[in-house]
Design a protein around this motif. Structure first.
Motif, PDB file in Angstrom:
ATOM      1  N   THR A  38     -41.195  60.152  35.687  1.00 59.91           N
ATOM      2  CA  THR A  38     -40.191  60.969  35.328  1.00 59.91           C
ATOM      3  C   THR A  38     -40.358  61.401  37.595  1.00 59.91           C
ATOM      4  OG1 THR A  38     -42.580  62.824  36.085  1.00 59.91           O
ATOM      5  CG2 THR A  38     -41.799  62.496  34.030  1.00 59.91           C
ATOM      6  N   ALA A  39     -39.301  62.219  37.964  1.00 62.89           N
ATOM      7  CA  ALA A  39     -38.427  61.906  38.682  1.00 62.89           C
ATOM      8  C   ALA A  39     -37.685  63.613  38.432  1.00 62.89           C
ATOM      9  CB  ALA A  39     -38.108  61.360  39.237  1.00 62.89           C
ATOM     10  N   ALA A  40     -37.765  64.190  39.684  1.00 58.68           N
ATOM     11  CA  ALA A  40     -36.246  65.478  39.440  1.00 58.68           C
ATOM     12  C   ALA A  40     -34.715  64.852  40.031  1.00 58.68           C
ATOM     13  CB  ALA A  40     -36.797  66.343  40.889  1.00 58.68           C
ATOM     14  N   PRO A  41     -33.766  65.299  39.029  1.00 59.80           N
ATOM     15  CA  PRO A  41     -32.870  64.773  39.632  1.00 59.80           C
ATOM     16  C   PRO A  41     -32.311  64.922  40.390  1.00 59.80           C
ATOM     17  CG  PRO A  41     -32.984  66.646  37.655  1.00 59.80           C
ATOM     18  CD  PRO A  41     -34.117  66.400  38.240  1.00 59.80           C
ATOM     19  N   ASP A  42     -31.380  64.189  41.406  1.00 63.30           N
ATOM     20  CA  ASP A  42     -30.309  64.804  42.570  1.00 63.30           C
ATOM     21  C   ASP A  42     -28.984  64.080  42.767  1.00 63.30           C
ATOM     22  OD1 ASP A  42     -30.710  62.016  42.556  1.00 63.30           O
ATOM     23  OD2 ASP A  42     -31.404  61.452  44.059  1.00 63.30           O
ATOM     24  N   MET A  43     -28.711  64.262  41.024  1.00 63.40           N
ATOM     25  CA  MET A  43     -27.272  64.404  40.971  1.00 63.40           C
ATOM     26  C   MET A  43     -26.717  64.216  39.480  1.00 63.40           C
ATOM     27  SD  MET A  43     -24.831  60.665  40.959  1.00 63.40           S
ATOM     28  CE  MET A  43     -25.555  60.092  39.231  1.00 63.40           C
ATOM     29  N   ALA A  44     -25.482  65.665  39.256  1.00 64.68           N
ATOM     30  CA  ALA A  44     -25.208  65.544  38.341  1.00 64.68           C
ATOM     31  C   ALA A  44     -23.828  64.830  38.245  1.00 64.68           C
ATOM     32  CB  ALA A  44     -25.063  66.852  38.417  1.00 64.68           C
ATOM     33  N   THR A  45     -23.672  64.806  36.723  1.00 58.13           N
ATOM     34  CA  THR A  45     -22.144  64.139  36.025  1.00 58.13           C
ATOM     35  C   THR A  45     -21.160  65.336  35.569  1.00 58.13           C
ATOM     36  OG1 THR A  45     -22.454  61.897  36.705  1.00 58.13           O
ATOM     37  CG2 THR A  45     -20.874  62.001  34.909  1.00 58.13           C
ATOM     38  N   LEU A  46     -19.846  65.766  35.066  1.00 62.28           N
ATOM     39  CA  LEU A  46     -19.646  66.486  34.372  1.00 62.28           C
ATOM     40  C   LEU A  46     -18.045  65.971  33.920  1.00 62.28           C
ATOM     41  CD1 LEU A  46     -18.980  69.659  36.493  1.00 62.28           C
ATOM     42  CD2 LEU A  46     -19.974  68.182  37.575  1.00 62.28           C
ATOM     43  N   ARG A  47     -17.778  66.251  32.873  1.00 63.69           N
ATOM     44  CA  ARG A  47     -16.354  65.913  32.541  1.00 63.69           C
ATOM     45  C   ARG A  47     -15.689  67.043  32.519  1.00 63.69           C
ATOM     46  NH1 ARG A  47     -12.514  62.901  30.815  1.00 63.69           N
ATOM     47  NH2 ARG A  47     -11.229  63.438  29.009  1.00 63.69           N
ATOM     48  N   LEU A  48     -14.352  68.224  33.110  1.00 67.30           N
ATOM     49  CA  LEU A  48     -14.424  69.039  33.568  1.00 67.30           C
ATOM     50  C   LEU A  48     -12.868  68.701  32.897  1.00 67.30           C
ATOM     51  CD1 LEU A  48     -15.041  69.775  37.183  1.00 67.30           C
ATOM     52  CD2 LEU A  48     -15.526  71.265  34.565  1.00 67.30           C
ATOM     53  N   GLY A  49     -11.979  69.605  32.382  1.00 66.59           N
ATOM     54  CA  GLY A  49     -10.637  69.685  32.033  1.00 66.59           C
ATOM     55  C   GLY A  49      -9.297  70.353  31.689  1.00 66.59           C
ATOM     56  N   VAL A  50      -8.493  70.239  31.072  1.00 69.08           N
ATOM     57  CA  VAL A  50      -6.933  71.111  31.390  1.00 69.08           C
ATOM     58  C   VAL A  50      -6.229  70.861  30.156  1.00 69.08           C
ATOM     59  CG1 VAL A  50      -6.056  72.315  32.371  1.00 69.08           C
ATOM     60  CG2 VAL A  50      -7.249  71.323  34.132  1.00 69.08           C
ATOM     61  N   GLY A  51      -6.127  72.264  29.590  1.00 67.78           N
ATOM     62  CA  GLY A  51      -5.578  71.848  28.392  1.00 67.78           C
ATOM     63  C   GLY A  51      -4.423  73.039  28.248  1.00 67.78           C
ATOM     64  N   HIS A  52      -3.664  72.756  28.038  1.00 64.89           N
ATOM     65  CA  HIS A  52      -2.032  73.557  27.901  1.00 64.89           C
ATOM     66  C   HIS A  52      -1.776  73.057  26.370  1.00 64.89           C
ATOM     67  CE1 HIS A  52      -3.163  76.643  31.190  1.00 64.89           C
ATOM     68  NE2 HIS A  52      -3.390  75.015  31.830  1.00 64.89           N
ATOM     69  N   GLU A  53      -0.863  73.884  25.830  1.00 64.59           N
ATOM     70  CA  GLU A  53       0.269  74.416  24.834  1.00 64.59           C
ATOM     71  C   GLU A  53       1.691  74.730  25.551  1.00 64.59           C
ATOM     72  OE1 GLU A  53      -0.579  75.852  21.448  1.00 64.59           O
ATOM     73  OE2 GLU A  53      -2.259  74.708  20.833  1.00 64.59           O
ATOM     74  N   ALA A  54       2.260  74.670  25.122  1.00 63.21           N
ATOM     75  CA  ALA A  54       4.026  74.793  25.603  1.00 63.21           C
ATOM     76  C   ALA A  54       4.378  73.757  23.928  1.00 63.21           C
ATOM     77  CB  ALA A  54       3.840  74.403  26.832  1.00 63.21           C
ATOM     78  N   ASP A  55       6.251  74.864  24.711  1.00 64.90           N
ATOM     79  CA  ASP A  55       7.768  74.840  23.279  1.00 64.90           C
ATOM     80  C   ASP A  55       7.792  73.482  23.685  1.00 64.90           C
ATOM     81  OD1 ASP A  55       7.189  77.382  22.219  1.00 64.90           O
ATOM     82  OD2 ASP A  55       9.152  77.710  24.086  1.00 64.90           O
ATOM     83  N   THR A  56       7.709  72.167  24.785  1.00 67.77           N
ATOM     84  CA  THR A  56       7.841  70.890  24.978  1.00 67.77           C
ATOM     85  C   THR A  56       7.184  70.347  26.146  1.00 67.77           C
ATOM     86  OG1 THR A  56       9.362  71.552  27.051  1.00 67.77           O
ATOM     87  CG2 THR A  56      11.051  71.785  25.519  1.00 67.77           C
ATOM     88  N   ALA A  57       7.146  69.381  25.463  1.00 69.47           N
ATOM     89  CA  ALA A  57       6.649  68.359  25.543  1.00 69.47           C
ATOM     90  C   ALA A  57       5.971  68.306  27.709  1.00 69.47           C
ATOM     91  CB  ALA A  57       6.688  66.854  25.846  1.00 69.47           C
ATOM     92  N   ALA A  58       7.127  68.231  27.787  1.00 69.89           N
ATOM     93  CA  ALA A  58       7.231  68.282  29.651  1.00 69.89           C
ATOM     94  C   ALA A  58       6.908  69.129  29.828  1.00 69.89           C
ATOM     95  CB  ALA A  58       8.988  68.543  29.988  1.00 69.89           C
ATOM     96  N   GLU A  59       6.844  70.572  29.232  1.00 67.03           N
ATOM     97  CA  GLU A  59       6.240  72.091  29.928  1.00 67.03           C
ATOM     98  C   GLU A  59       4.494  72.330  29.895  1.00 67.03           C
ATOM     99  OE1 GLU A  59       9.949  75.757  28.312  1.00 67.03           O
ATOM    100  OE2 GLU A  59       8.266  74.613  27.207  1.00 67.03           O
ATOM    101  N   ALA A  60       4.544  71.387  28.568  1.00 69.48           N
ATOM    102  CA  ALA A  60       2.666  71.529  28.228  1.00 69.48           C
ATOM    103  C   ALA A  60       2.219  70.573  29.307  1.00 69.48           C
ATOM    104  CB  ALA A  60       2.756  70.836  27.099  1.00 69.48           C
ATOM    105  N   MET A  61       2.839  69.410  29.684  1.00 64.14           N
ATOM    106  CA  MET A  61       2.306  68.086  31.260  1.00 64.14           C
ATOM    107  C   MET A  61       2.649  69.037  32.039  1.00 64.14           C
ATOM    108  SD  MET A  61       1.182  65.560  29.430  1.00 64.14           S
ATOM    109  CE  MET A  61       1.009  64.686  30.648  1.00 64.14           C
ATOM    110  N   ALA A  62       3.795  69.486  32.253  1.00 58.98           N
ATOM    111  CA  ALA A  62       3.590  70.414  33.225  1.00 58.98           C
ATOM    112  C   ALA A  62       2.319  71.499  33.833  1.00 58.98           C
ATOM    113  CB  ALA A  62       4.687  71.455  34.204  1.00 58.98           C
ATOM    114  N   LEU A  63       1.829  72.086  32.965  1.00 55.17           N
ATOM    115  CA  LEU A  63       0.699  72.989  33.438  1.00 55.17           C
ATOM    116  C   LEU A  63      -0.006  72.557  33.901  1.00 55.17           C
ATOM    117  CD1 LEU A  63       2.167  75.666  30.727  1.00 55.17           C
ATOM    118  CD2 LEU A  63       2.225  75.549  32.817  1.00 55.17           C
ATOM    119  N   VAL A  64      -0.979  71.307  32.812  1.00 60.57           N
ATOM    120  CA  VAL A  64      -1.241  70.649  32.385  1.00 60.57           C
ATOM    121  C   VAL A  64      -1.573  70.109  34.197  1.00 60.57           C
ATOM    122  CG1 VAL A  64      -2.986  69.122  32.221  1.00 60.57           C
ATOM    123  CG2 VAL A  64      -2.051  70.209  30.332  1.00 60.57           C
TER     124      VAL A  64
END
Length: 232
Positions: A38-64
Protein backbone atom coordinates in the motif's frame (compact mmCIF):
# COMPACT_ATOMS: atom_id res chain seq x y z
CA UNK A 1 28.33 -43.65 -57.94
CA UNK A 2 30.45 -43.52 -54.78
CA UNK A 3 29.83 -46.34 -52.27
CA UNK A 4 29.69 -45.49 -48.56
CA UNK A 5 31.55 -47.94 -46.31
CA UNK A 6 29.17 -49.84 -44.03
CA UNK A 7 31.43 -49.96 -40.99
CA UNK A 8 31.01 -46.31 -39.88
CA UNK A 9 27.23 -46.50 -40.41
CA UNK A 10 26.99 -49.66 -38.33
CA UNK A 11 29.03 -47.98 -35.60
CA UNK A 12 26.64 -45.00 -35.52
CA UNK A 13 23.61 -47.31 -35.23
CA UNK A 14 25.25 -49.26 -32.45
CA UNK A 15 26.01 -46.10 -30.49
CA UNK A 16 22.45 -44.85 -30.93
CA UNK A 17 20.94 -48.08 -29.64
CA UNK A 18 23.30 -48.31 -26.70
CA UNK A 19 22.84 -44.66 -25.62
CA UNK A 20 21.31 -44.47 -22.12
CA UNK A 21 17.64 -43.53 -21.93
CA UNK A 22 17.01 -40.29 -20.06
CA UNK A 23 15.69 -40.75 -16.57
CA UNK A 24 12.08 -39.80 -15.84
CA UNK A 25 11.64 -36.14 -15.02
CA UNK A 26 11.27 -35.27 -11.36
CA UNK A 27 7.72 -34.56 -10.15
CA UNK A 28 6.82 -30.90 -9.97
CA UNK A 29 4.70 -28.71 -7.70
CA UNK A 30 2.90 -25.64 -9.06
CA UNK A 31 1.76 -22.96 -6.60
CA UNK A 32 0.32 -19.46 -6.87
CA UNK A 33 1.05 -16.64 -4.47
CA UNK A 34 -0.47 -13.17 -4.13
CA UNK A 35 1.09 -10.22 -2.37
CA UNK A 36 0.07 -6.62 -1.83
CA UNK A 37 1.63 -3.32 -0.85
CA UNK A 38 0.00 0.00 0.00
CA UNK A 39 0.98 3.61 -0.54
CA UNK A 40 -0.63 7.03 -0.47
CA UNK A 41 -1.41 8.28 -4.01
CA UNK A 42 0.50 11.25 -5.32
CA UNK A 43 -1.29 11.77 -8.65
CA UNK A 44 -4.85 11.92 -9.98
CA UNK A 45 -6.14 11.43 -13.51
CA UNK A 46 -9.48 12.91 -14.49
CA UNK A 47 -11.44 13.21 -17.70
CA UNK A 48 -13.42 16.41 -18.08
CA UNK A 49 -15.76 17.23 -20.91
CA UNK A 50 -17.86 19.93 -22.51
CA UNK A 51 -21.09 19.19 -24.33
CA UNK A 52 -23.64 21.47 -26.05
CA UNK A 53 -26.64 21.28 -28.34
CA UNK A 54 -27.47 23.84 -31.04
CA UNK A 55 -29.57 24.20 -34.16
CA UNK A 56 -26.63 23.58 -36.48
CA UNK A 57 -23.52 21.44 -36.26
CA UNK A 58 -21.28 24.48 -36.65
CA UNK A 59 -22.97 26.29 -33.75
CA UNK A 60 -22.72 23.23 -31.49
CA UNK A 61 -19.03 22.77 -32.31
CA UNK A 62 -18.31 26.46 -31.76
CA UNK A 63 -19.91 26.39 -28.30
CA UNK A 64 -17.88 23.34 -27.32
CA UNK A 65 -14.68 24.80 -28.73
CA UNK A 66 -15.10 28.08 -26.84
CA UNK A 67 -15.84 26.44 -23.48
CA UNK A 68 -13.13 23.81 -23.81
CA UNK A 69 -10.63 26.52 -24.72
CA UNK A 70 -11.46 28.36 -21.50
CA UNK A 71 -11.20 25.13 -19.51
CA UNK A 72 -7.74 24.38 -20.92
CA UNK A 73 -6.64 27.95 -20.23
CA UNK A 74 -7.70 27.56 -16.59
CA UNK A 75 -5.84 24.27 -16.34
CA UNK A 76 -2.65 25.87 -17.60
CA UNK A 77 -3.13 28.86 -15.30
CA UNK A 78 -3.41 26.41 -12.39
CA UNK A 79 0.06 25.09 -13.18
CA UNK A 80 -0.88 21.93 -15.10
CA UNK A 81 1.89 21.23 -17.59
CA UNK A 82 1.15 20.78 -21.30
CA UNK A 83 2.35 17.16 -21.17
CA UNK A 84 -0.39 16.42 -18.63
CA UNK A 85 -3.28 17.72 -20.78
CA UNK A 86 -4.62 15.74 -23.71
CA UNK A 87 -7.81 16.37 -25.67
CA UNK A 88 -9.85 13.31 -26.65
CA UNK A 89 -13.35 12.13 -27.38
CA UNK A 90 -14.53 14.65 -30.00
CA UNK A 91 -18.09 13.75 -30.97
CA UNK A 92 -20.81 15.27 -33.15
CA UNK A 93 -24.23 13.68 -33.62
CA UNK A 94 -27.72 14.73 -34.75
CA UNK A 95 -30.53 15.30 -32.29
CA UNK A 96 -33.70 13.58 -33.49
CA UNK A 97 -37.14 14.95 -32.86
CA UNK A 98 -40.37 13.03 -32.21
CA UNK A 99 -39.95 9.37 -33.15
CA UNK A 100 -43.49 8.31 -32.35
CA UNK A 101 -44.96 5.49 -34.39
CA UNK A 102 -46.21 6.66 -37.73
CA UNK A 103 -44.08 9.81 -37.73
CA UNK A 104 -40.98 10.27 -39.81
CA UNK A 105 -37.90 11.04 -37.66
CA UNK A 106 -36.59 14.54 -38.13
CA UNK A 107 -33.31 16.15 -37.12
CA UNK A 108 -34.01 19.06 -34.80
CA UNK A 109 -30.42 20.00 -33.97
CA UNK A 110 -26.92 18.76 -33.28
CA UNK A 111 -25.06 17.66 -30.17
CA UNK A 112 -21.32 18.20 -29.91
CA UNK A 113 -18.92 17.14 -27.18
CA UNK A 114 -15.20 17.09 -26.55
CA UNK A 115 -13.13 15.98 -23.61
CA UNK A 116 -9.76 16.48 -22.01
CA UNK A 117 -7.76 14.03 -19.90
CA UNK A 118 -5.72 15.71 -17.17
CA UNK A 119 -3.02 14.41 -14.86
CA UNK A 120 -2.87 16.34 -11.60
CA UNK A 121 0.43 15.91 -9.77
CA UNK A 122 -0.37 18.20 -6.84
CA UNK A 123 -3.30 16.59 -5.05
CA UNK A 124 -3.75 19.46 -2.60
CA UNK A 125 -5.08 21.54 -5.46
CA UNK A 126 -7.39 18.90 -6.97
CA UNK A 127 -10.62 20.07 -5.31
CA UNK A 128 -10.15 23.79 -6.10
CA UNK A 129 -9.10 22.88 -9.64
CA UNK A 130 -12.34 21.00 -10.23
CA UNK A 131 -14.36 23.89 -8.83
CA UNK A 132 -12.59 26.24 -11.23
CA UNK A 133 -13.04 24.23 -14.42
CA UNK A 134 -16.67 23.47 -13.61
CA UNK A 135 -17.33 27.16 -13.25
CA UNK A 136 -15.46 27.84 -16.48
CA UNK A 137 -17.57 25.59 -18.67
CA UNK A 138 -16.86 21.89 -18.12
CA UNK A 139 -20.16 20.08 -17.66
CA UNK A 140 -19.18 16.40 -17.65
CA UNK A 141 -16.75 14.39 -15.54
CA UNK A 142 -16.33 10.89 -16.96
CA UNK A 143 -13.93 9.54 -14.38
CA UNK A 144 -11.44 10.18 -11.64
CA UNK A 145 -8.68 7.83 -10.55
CA UNK A 146 -5.79 8.13 -8.12
CA UNK A 147 -2.39 6.70 -8.85
CA UNK A 148 1.34 6.83 -8.27
CA UNK A 149 3.82 8.74 -10.37
CA UNK A 150 6.45 6.08 -9.63
CA UNK A 151 4.60 2.81 -8.89
CA UNK A 152 7.66 0.63 -9.47
CA UNK A 153 9.01 0.45 -5.89
CA UNK A 154 5.55 -0.26 -4.43
CA UNK A 155 4.86 -2.87 -7.10
CA UNK A 156 8.20 -4.53 -6.37
CA UNK A 157 7.24 -4.78 -2.71
CA UNK A 158 4.02 -6.52 -3.71
CA UNK A 159 5.96 -8.88 -5.98
CA UNK A 160 8.34 -9.84 -3.18
CA UNK A 161 5.36 -10.58 -0.95
CA UNK A 162 3.78 -12.71 -3.68
CA UNK A 163 6.97 -14.76 -4.17
CA UNK A 164 7.32 -15.26 -0.41
CA UNK A 165 3.71 -16.44 -0.18
CA UNK A 166 4.13 -18.86 -3.09
CA UNK A 167 7.29 -20.33 -1.56
CA UNK A 168 5.63 -20.66 1.86
CA UNK A 169 2.78 -22.61 0.30
CA UNK A 170 5.19 -24.78 -1.69
CA UNK A 171 7.17 -25.68 1.42
CA UNK A 172 3.95 -26.46 3.29
CA UNK A 173 2.58 -28.69 0.52
CA UNK A 174 5.87 -30.49 0.04
CA UNK A 175 6.24 -31.19 3.75
CA UNK A 176 2.62 -32.31 4.12
CA UNK A 177 3.01 -34.76 1.23
CA UNK A 178 6.29 -36.20 2.55
CA UNK A 179 8.41 -34.64 -0.17
CA UNK A 180 11.35 -32.26 -0.17
CA UNK A 181 11.18 -28.98 -2.08
CA UNK A 182 13.72 -28.89 -4.87
CA UNK A 183 14.92 -26.26 -7.31
CA UNK A 184 12.74 -23.58 -8.82
CA UNK A 185 11.76 -24.53 -12.37
CA UNK A 186 9.83 -21.42 -13.45
CA UNK A 187 8.30 -18.20 -12.15
CA UNK A 188 5.61 -16.25 -14.02
CA UNK A 189 3.89 -13.05 -12.97
CA UNK A 190 0.19 -13.08 -13.83
CA UNK A 191 -0.44 -9.36 -13.81
CA UNK A 192 -1.01 -6.33 -11.61
CA UNK A 193 -4.09 -4.46 -10.53
CA UNK A 194 -5.17 -1.09 -11.88
CA UNK A 195 -6.42 1.90 -9.89
CA UNK A 196 -10.17 2.07 -9.54
CA UNK A 197 -12.05 4.91 -11.21
CA UNK A 198 -14.73 6.93 -9.46
CA UNK A 199 -17.63 7.93 -11.69
CA UNK A 200 -19.32 11.22 -10.86
CA UNK A 201 -22.03 13.45 -12.25
CA UNK A 202 -21.97 17.19 -11.86
CA UNK A 203 -25.60 17.14 -10.74
CA UNK A 204 -24.62 15.27 -7.57
CA UNK A 205 -21.66 17.49 -6.69
CA UNK A 206 -21.71 20.06 -3.97
CA UNK A 207 -20.55 23.63 -4.55
CA UNK A 208 -17.27 22.77 -2.90
CA UNK A 209 -15.17 19.83 -4.05
CA UNK A 210 -13.41 18.19 -1.07
CA UNK A 211 -11.18 15.25 -1.96
CA UNK A 212 -9.99 12.30 0.14
CA UNK A 213 -7.25 10.38 -1.67
CA UNK A 214 -7.16 7.50 0.82
CA UNK A 215 -4.62 4.75 0.20
CA UNK A 216 -3.81 2.67 -2.86
CA UNK A 217 -3.24 -1.07 -2.71
CA UNK A 218 -1.22 -2.71 -5.47
CA UNK A 219 -1.46 -6.47 -5.91
CA UNK A 220 0.88 -8.93 -7.61
CA UNK A 221 0.31 -12.60 -8.39
CA UNK A 222 2.98 -15.12 -9.35
CA UNK A 223 2.92 -18.77 -10.29
CA UNK A 224 5.99 -20.80 -9.32
CA UNK A 225 6.93 -24.35 -10.26
CA UNK A 226 9.31 -26.36 -8.07
CA UNK A 227 10.85 -29.77 -8.40
CA UNK A 228 9.92 -32.31 -5.74
CA UNK A 229 12.19 -34.96 -4.29
CA UNK A 230 12.02 -37.70 -1.71
CA UNK A 231 12.82 -36.75 1.86
CA UNK A 232 16.14 -38.00 3.18
Amino acid sequence: MRLVPLAPLALVLALAVSAPVAADAAPELRVTGTGSATAAPDMATLRLGVGHEADTAAEAMALVSDDLGRVMAELQAAGIEARDIQTSGLNLSPVWGDRSEGKRPRITGYSAANGVTVRVRELDGLGPLLDTVIGTGANTLDGLSFGLQEPGPVMDEARRAAVAEARRKAELFASASGQSLGSLVSLVEQGANQPMQMKMSFESMADSMPMAEGELELDATVTMVFELGDTE
